[in-house]
Structures are given as structure tokens and as C-alpha cells.
Design an enzyme around this catalytic site. Structure first.
Site, short mmCIF file in Angstrom:
data_model
loop_
_atom_site.label_atom_id
_atom_site.label_comp_id
_atom_site.label_asym_id
_atom_site.label_seq_id
_atom_site.Cartn_x
_atom_site.Cartn_y
_atom_site.Cartn_z
CD GLU A 158 -3.28 -0.62 2.39
OE1 GLU A 158 -2.93 0.14 2.91
OE2 GLU A 158 -3.72 -1.86 2.47
CB SER A 194 2.06 -23.80 -1.99
OG SER A 194 2.70 -23.05 -0.77
CG ASP A 197 -5.44 -5.41 1.08
OD1 ASP A 197 -4.09 -5.13 2.12
OD2 ASP A 197 -5.32 -4.24 0.96
CG ASP A 215 -6.72 -1.42 4.98
OD1 ASP A 215 -6.26 -1.27 4.16
OD2 ASP A 215 -7.25 -1.38 5.76
#
Length: 884
Positions: free
Chosen positions: A223, A305, A384, A387
């Protein structure tokens, strides 16, 4: 002076010389006495060496675990029998799930105590308690403490369901009993002068957090880098470089992604560049330090993986088939530990539960494996899960920050930092907000710089401004910091009786977010994500959002079970993941978010191989063949590009003819003797790093250490430029794109033939040589003994990326498995090493040869074999203390 020479005579001679006196020369010693004296001296040395070696062998052997007999242990409810087969794989027979988990902790401690101890300490920032005043350990502890892994685990344990807490307590008791069963602690403790601190129930959760940090910490700066791109580049260029998807994408739902289109000259024209793209003052040479670093980033292994499952409609017995190979750093001992555990339960077929598969030393439960009814495999989800929150400080009081409820004081956390060998504790201080820990300026710079390189130099020079971001201070909100998202839920997954039940459990399993591929004995297959997913309100999580200060941006709990991403029984009967964009459905993709996704080549190759297999051709051997696929499919268009470039060159380099022959005839596989493959692999890395070097020049001018290496994984924008060849996006040092591409080829050939070396010596195997070591191998190098604690240094096929067989110098498949639930006797499990972490154990590295060679599936069984050793654990009322 008469008689034989003696110390006194030597002293008199020296004294006489000092006084200027003449002295008689000593008589020559008879030859036979000299020979005899030499033989005696050699014999004494040999005896001393033998005694030293014998003592060392005796000392080391004391920490080998007892494998036979009956042993009283504290913390057990009923007897547990532990048998080990000819590969050291334990089978734990217990009377309850609790005692089986105790047995798992016991064998983990017997075989891998130091490994699991360092894992928990690394996650919790407590390595200095083992490694002492080593500044690397102290520095790592300081940086790690802000994540508060131990505090998070303690809070999670305090609110855990009673049954889950009981299993974590049983595992801890088993670990402590296993440590106490050793006559002496593993040799690493003696080398460090350290003690083993008793295992705590919370430590099982700390080890789970260690895996979350391993898989997700490298993505924390995405980010912030995105924010920096927005600050310094035109938005159209940023969107182009960050475009999602490419031609290689292979989501399970078989959706397609649109290829990005390069921005026009009205956005950026490098033939008449703005000041931010000036050549002067930048590092123009691709042989420079930054360019070399970028190339290494472009060539590095993407830790992740492969896994896949096929439904019972495609197998010969109607059972699903699940395959898994996890790609991680390779070392000694191996990351995973193979085990089988069983206990009675009348609700299960045949009245008992039997678990088999791979476990993580330090954590209860089976990470991959089968229980006879359901099989599961996992890969990293590049989503994600965090934050960055820009903090608004009170202009009148820098110790206060704005929240939706008004100004609030930072909480300061002070924790002791214990250092082995020191009489006094150091301390760690950091600040915490209502959202998470504050990442101070120096910590942020370390994260943004590649591996911290350059940060220390600037700190010494007193220049602390790195990447000029819009806000001076950030808080980090990460799922791994939330106690309600952390638990031992993998144990519940281990006991799911069908795919539907496993899917219901998935959203509440508190583990690192992982792609779980599931298959059951009825033939059903599914994909989902294990782990809680935050419900974002007011923003999409792609960049730092100031709205947290007034509440317009926030997390509102966790995604509902009904919305949790999943794919169940697709029409093709095939499911696969390989750290790629698993789904194209916008609603599910939005929940997962954008992370460091792999390019999709591995996933598409796996998909195509699964599609090519006919029904009933799916068996364990076919799955292993896919895992060992080292074809260079991804680089085929790069080969065509180079061959075309050579053919069209009006004045070819005299080396081009040989290069062309190698590309055409010797580049289709990542084989150890291939020169053509190495040329292709390294050429692509050079081109990628060069193009990004000039497109991101304003970022480099703002921060010389700026290195968003994850952009190098995004193939689509670079290939779009190579195909369309827009002159306005070509650095003005080159007249044409062909001239640029040719210059990169010549630079690579110069490197390959440096010093007159022939091309034939520049093989892939010369570069891709395994270097997997124990953390103490370096200390033995001075004695020439590093190989004693290392895996064999051999060339291996496979590549760091873009093919199923992932293999780098110190990374690769940390295990391989394929299993049908209920047919575990046909399954295989391969490890790059042995069960034991003890160098004197016959099982220290005995699995390596089969792993390296890709031995046929039927020779590396998943289930523990016939017993070679039997140890019975008997409950004792005595509570022992393993700390010593």
C-alpha cells in the site's frame, strides 16, 4: 655440558649468547630416539583426538531421543503408544484426541526442539534470549516486538473455546514431556549457553503467527509503495504498471482478464522527458548496484505453493484426489514433520479417527493431509490482509492523534528484552493506537528499503528522509494483530467429515490466510480461504486512507460465512491454485483484495495438464509428474522474441549464431545442463528491471533505495510494451526498442563469456545449486565441517518461478503430497530432508535423496510404515520442569 639436551642447557646457551660467551654445540640426538619420540607424540595426538571425538560423540548422542521402552510422563490422561518406522515417521496411538495431541507435541520436541523454540522466539521477538548479545538478534527482536505476537496469542488463548484451549494445553504438556525425555538438550543449546524455557499453551498460537509473518510480512509495504507511485507518477502510468491479470492468468472460474494498454504520449513522452525522468544523475548502468538488486528480485523465488484437487468423477474409485507442494525456504531441518495419529471415536468409520500428513513443529494439528474422509492442501493467498492508517496528530500535542471519538493519547508499551548472558534486561518501547501499533519513521524506512540496505548509511550521515509520503506517521492494522482472528482452528478442520463441513469451518479458522483445496471420500472438491476476512467500509484497502480519523473508513467486523469466497464442485471437476488470482468474479476478488499475486504461469500449466488427463487417468503418479514439471512454457515467447531479434539483426554479434542454436534446441526445460534456459531466464530479468528503472525514475530520485520488487512479478505491462514498442515510452538513450533489446542481449552475453569462458560452462545447474543449511553451518565453515549440517550442494532442475517445479538456490518444494481420502496407503509424502533435527540420527537427511530425484510416488509413503521402534508413554502424577 654433557648428556642429552635439556631445557636448562638451552637456557644456558641463550644466556651465554646474550653475554657474548662461546658455548659448545649440543650433541646430536640418536636417530632412533627422534623417531621414537615422534611416534609417541603422534600417538598422544591421536589419542587426544580420539578422546575428543569420542567425548563429542557421547555428548551429542545424549540428546538423541529414547525410542523404546516405557516412559512415565506428566500431563497425560491415558497411555499413548508411539511407534516409528524405518524412516522415523511416528504413529501415535492414543485413547482420545487430547492425548493424541499430547503425543504430537512429545514427538515434535524429541525430534525438532531447537527448531520449534527458535520459531516461537522469532515470532515473539525473543531471539536474544537464545542468541545473546548478537546485534542481529537484538535488532530483529526490536523490530518484531511491534507485532506483539505473544500478547495477541495470550489474548486469543484467554477467549478460546474450552475444547480448543484444552488441546493447546495438552500439546504444550507434550512438548515439555518430550523435552524432559532427552538426557540432555539438543547441542545447539550447549553451543549458545542457553536453556529451554517450558512451552506454554499460547506458544502453539505464536508459531501459527510466525507462519503468518513469514508469508505476509513481505507484502506489508504494498500500500505504501502504491501511495508513492501515486505521488510521483501519472495516474495512467500507475494504473498500467499495476494492471491486474495477464494472458497467463488461470482462475478456477476460468474467467479472463483484459491485457493492459500502454498510456499514450500525452501522459508521458520519454523522448522529450519531463524533469523527473532526466537521465542525468540517475543510475543509468544496468551493472550498477541497484540494477543488480533489481535483477535478483526479478529472479527470486516467489514463496508460495501449488495445490489442486480432482473430483471423484475423474478417479477410478470415485474419491477425490488432492495434491499439494508448498514452496518455502529450504534448510536443515525441514520445515514440516510427517506424522500419523489415531484414537477411538464411535462416530467415525471403523470407530476411530486416523490423521496423517504434514505438521509444523511447534503447532498442534496437521497442516496438510487426510483424515480418511477429507483431504486438504494449502497455499499462500496473496490477498490484502492489512491497512496502513495515516495518523492525524494534534497540532498542540504530538502525543495525541485523531479518532472518530476525538483526540486520544498514544498508548506506550514497554516490554523487557532479555539477553542471554546478560545480568540486566534491555527494554523495547513502542506506541499503540486503537487500530494497531505505530510504525515509527525508522521502522517504516527499513520496511521500504530493500532488506534495510542503505538505511543504516543514511542514518549515520544524519539524513533520515527516504520516501516523502503525504503523512509523517502511520498505524498498521493487520488481521494477524487481532486476537479474535487467531486460534487453533486447524484442529477443527482436521476432523471435518466432508467438504461441506470443512467449508463451514473455514471463515473462523484462525491461521495465516491460505488457499484450502478440499476433497472428500464422496468425490466432492472445493476451494476456499481459511482465515477471517475484514469487512472494509468506505475504502477498498488499496492505499492508505485518511478517513480512519473521522470514521468514514473502517473495518466493520468480519465477512459473513455466506459471503466467504469459495468454489464448490466446478463442472470440470478440477480445482487448482498457485498463488495466482484464484477467482475472476468481481465480488469475491474484491473481498480478497490485491496482493503480490504470482504471474499465473504455474496455475495455467497445472490447469492445462489437469485438463489434458482423461478420466480415470488421475492417480498419485500422475500428480507427482505435474509437481515435477520443469518445462519453460512461460519463456517460450521470450525465446521467439530473441530468435526473431537475432534473425533480423543486420550486423549480428559473432556469438549470435551459437546463441540462436542454444535457444532453439536447449531452452525448453529448466534442466541442469541447459545453457539456453539460463540465457532466457536471465535475459527476461534484465529487460524487466531495465524498463522499470526508467519508468520509475522519479521514485528513485525521491528515494535511492525505493525498490518495489513485487512489480517485477507483473508480466503484462512489460510484455505489452515489448509487443507494441511505443517510442514515447522508450528511454531516449535508445533509438529503437530493437536496439534496447539487442543491447541487453549483448550485455548478458558479455557477462556469460567473461574471462573467455565458453557458453557450454554457463549452464542452469551451475547457477541453480542447492544451498540449504542449518543456522549454525556458517560457524563450522572454518573447520571445513559446514556440510555436516547442510543438505548436499547439488544442481537441481526447476526454476524460481513460472513452472510447477519451483526450485531456487535455497528455496523450493518444502514437501510434496498427493492423497485420496480413504486410500492413504496409496499416497506419497516427500520431504527435502529427514524427520530428525539431530545430526547423529539416521533420519537427519534420509528423505533428501527421494525428494531431489523426484522418486516415484509408491516409494515415499504418506502413512507410517511397519514399526521399528515402540515407545509407550505412561501417565504420571509428577509434574516435571524441562527448563535447564
Amino acid at each position: 655440558m654433557s648428556g642429552d639436551a635439556n631445557p636448562g642447557a638451552v637456557g644456558e646457551q641463550v644466556e651465554g649468547l646474550a653475554e657474548g660467551k662461546a658455548s659448545a654445540a649440543p650433541r646430536r640426538r640418536p636417530w632412533w630416539k627422534m623417531v621414537l619420540g615422534g611416534l609417541v607424540a603422534l600417538l598422544l595426538v591421536a589419542v587426544a583426538v580420539a578422546v575428543g571425538v569420542g567425548w563429542g560423540w557421547w555428548f551429542l548422542s545424549r540428546s538423541l531421543p529414547p525410542l523404546e521402552g516405557r516412559l512415565e510422563v506428566a500431563g497425560l490422561e491415558e497411555e499413548v503408544t508411539i511407534t516409528r518406522d524405518d524412516r522415523g515417521i511416528p504413529r501415535i496411538e492414543a485413547s482420545s484426541a487430547r492425548d493424541a495431541v499430547f503425543g504430537l507435541g512429545f514427538v515434535h520436541a524429541q525430534d525438532r526442539l531447537f527448531q520449534m523454540d527458535t520459531t516461537r522466539r522469532a515470532a515473539a521477538g525473543e531471539l536474544a534470549e537464545l542468541f545473546g548479545s548478537d546485534m542481529r538478534a537484538i535488532g530483529f527482536d526490536r523490530s518484531q516486538r511491534i507485532h506483539r505476537a505473544r500478547w495477541v496469542a495470550q489474548q486469543a488463548l484467554a477467549t478460546a473455546a474450552p475444547q480448543e484451549r484444552a488441546l493447546l494445553e495438552a500439546y504444550a504438556a507434550g512438548v515439555n514431556a518430550g523435552a524432559a525425555s532427552l538426557a540432555s538438550l539438543p547441542w545447539e543449546y550447549a553451543a549458545l549457553g542457553a536453556r529451554f524455557a517450558p512451552w506454554k499453551p499460547e506458544d502453539g498460537l505464536v508459531v501459527g503467527l510466525a507462519m503468518a509473518m513469514l508469508l505476509q510480512a513481505n507484502e506489508l509495504t504494498i500500500e505504501l509503495v502504491q501511495h508513492a507511485l501515486n505521488l510521483h507518477l501519472p495516474p495512467e502510468l500507475t494504473a498500467f504498471l499495476r494492471a491486474p491479470g495477464n494472458a497467463w492468468e488461470a482462475p478456477i472460474d476460468r474467467g479472463r482478464f483484459v491485457e493492459p494498454i500502454p498510456p499514450g504520449p500525452e501522459v508521458l513522452d520519454l523522448r522529450n522527458p519531463p524533469a523527473g525522468w532526466r537521465v542525468e544523475g540517475a543510475s543509468e548502468s544496468l551493472d550498477g548496484q541497484r540494477a543488480a538488486l533489481w535483477r535478483r528480485s526479478a529472479e527470486e523465488v516467489v514463496l508460495g505453493s501449488n495445490n489442486w484437487a480432482v473430483s471423484g468423477t475423474l478417479t477410478d474409485d470415485g474419491r477425490a484426489l488432492v495434491a499439494n507442494d508448498m514452496h518455502l525456504g529450504l534448510g536443515v531441518p525441514a520445515t514440516w514433520y510427517q506424522a500419523t495419529a489415531a484414537w477411538p471415536d464411535p462416530s467415525w468409520p471403523e470407530g476411530r479417527v486416523r490423521l496423517c500428513g504434514g505438521t509444523l513443529p511447534g503447532a498442534p494439528g496437521f497442516i496438510v493431509g487426510s483424515n480418511g474422509l477429507v483431504a486438504w492442501g494449502v497455499t499462500h493467498v496473496a490477498g490484502d490482509w492489512f491497512d496502513w492508517i495515516p495518523l492525524t496528530l494534534d497540532p498542540n500535542d504530538s502525543n495525541r492523534y485523531r479518532t472518530p471519538d476525538g483526540w486520544r493519547n498514544f498508548e506506550t508499551v514497554v516490554e523487557p528484552l532479555k539477553v542471554n548472558g546478560s545480568d540486566t534486561d534491555d527494554e523495547v518501547r513502542f506506541r499503540v493506537t486503537v487500530w494497531g501499533p505505530v510504525i515509527e519513521a525508522d521502522q517504516l524506512r527499513t520496511m521500504l528499503a530493500q532488506g534495510g540496505r542503505g538505511v543504516e548509511k543514511r542514518r549515520r550521515n544524519g539524513k533520515l528522509n527516504v520516501m516523502p509520503l503525504a503523512e509523517p506517521l502511520y498505524a498498521l492494522r493487520w488481521v494477524a494483530h487481532q486476537p479474535e482472528a487467531i486460534n487453533g482452528g486447524i484442529l477443527r478442520l482436521n476432523l471435518a467429515k466432508n467438504v461441506a463441513e470443512a467449508l463451514e469451518l473455514a471463515p473462523e479458522i484462525g491461521v495465516p490466510h491460505i488457499n484450502a483445496v478440499l476433497g472428500d471420500a464422496q468425490g466432492h472438491v472445493a476451494w476456499t480461504i481459511l482465515g477471517r476476512i475484514p469487512r472494509r467500509v468506505g475504502f477498498d484497502g488499496s492505499r492508505p486512507e485518511p478517513g480512519w480519523a473521522d470514521g468514514s473508513a473502517r473495518w466493520e467486523g468480519w465477512t459473513d460465512r455466506s459471503d466467504h469466497p469459495r468454489v464448490v464442485d466446478p463442472p470440470s471437476g478440477r480445482i487448482w491454485t498457485a498463488n495466482n488470482r484464484v477467482v475472476s468474479d468481481p465480488s469475491q476478488a474484491a473481498l480478497i483484495g490485491t496482493g503480490t499475486y504470482d504471474r499465473g504461469a504455474r496455475a495455467s500449466i497445472i490447469r492445462d495438464r489437469l485438463d489434458a488427463l482423461k478420466p480415470h487417468a488421475f492417480d498419485e503418479a500422475a500428480m507427482l509428474a505435474i509437481q515435477l514439471d520443469d518445462r519453460a512454457m512461460f519463456l517460450a515467447r521470450w525465446r521467439d522474441l530473441l530468435v526473431g531479434l537475432i534473425d533480423a539483426d543486420p550486423s549480428p554479434d559473432p556469438r549470435f549464431a551459437e546463441v540462436r542454436n542454444l535457444l532453439v534446441n536447449d531452452s525448453d526445460r529448466a534442466a541442469i545442463d541447459s545453457v539456453g534456459f539460463r540465457l532466457l531466464f536471465e535475459y527476461r530479468a534484465r529487460v524487466h528491471s531495465a524498463v522499470l528503472d526508467w519508468l520509475l525514475r522519479p521514485c528513485f530520485q525521491a528515494d535511492p533505495d525505493f525498490n518495489p520488487s513485487w512489480l517485477l512479478r507483473n508480466e503484462a505491462p512489460i510484455w505489452a510494451l515489448i509487443e507494441s514498442k511505443p517510442m514515447h515510452l522508450l528511454d531516449r538513450r535508445y533509438e529503437t526498442w530493437e536496439a534496447f533489446l539487442r543491447s541487453e542481449l549483448i550485455a548478458l552475453l558479455d557477462r556469460a563469456t567473461r574471462g573467455g569462458a565458453p557458453f557450454t560452462s554457463w549452464t542452469w545447474g551451475a547457477r541453480n545449486r542447492l544451498n540449504a543449511t542449518h543456522r549454525f553451518s556458517g560457524q563450522l565453515a572454518a573447520f571445513g565441517l559446514q556440510s555436516w549440517l547442510s543438505l548436499p550442494v547439488i544442481p537441481l532442475p526447476g526454476a524460481p518461478s513460472d513452472m510447477p517445479r519451483i526450485q531456487g538456490v535455497s528455496e523450493g518444494a518444502s514437501q510434496r503430497m498427493a492423497v485420496r481420502p480413504g486410500r492413504e496407503e496409496l499416497a506419497y509424502f516427500q520431504l527435502p530432508g529427514g524427520q530428525s533435527g539431530h545430526p547423529l540420527s539416521p533420519h537427519f537427511q534420509d528423505g533428501f535423496a527421494a525428494w531431489a530425484a523426484g522418486t516415484p510416488a509408491d516409494s515415499t509413503r504418506l502413512l507410517a510404515g511397519e514399526p521399528v521402534h515402540t515407545l509407550t508413554l505412561i501417565p504420571s502424577a509428577t509434574v516435571g520442569n524441562p527448563a535447564r
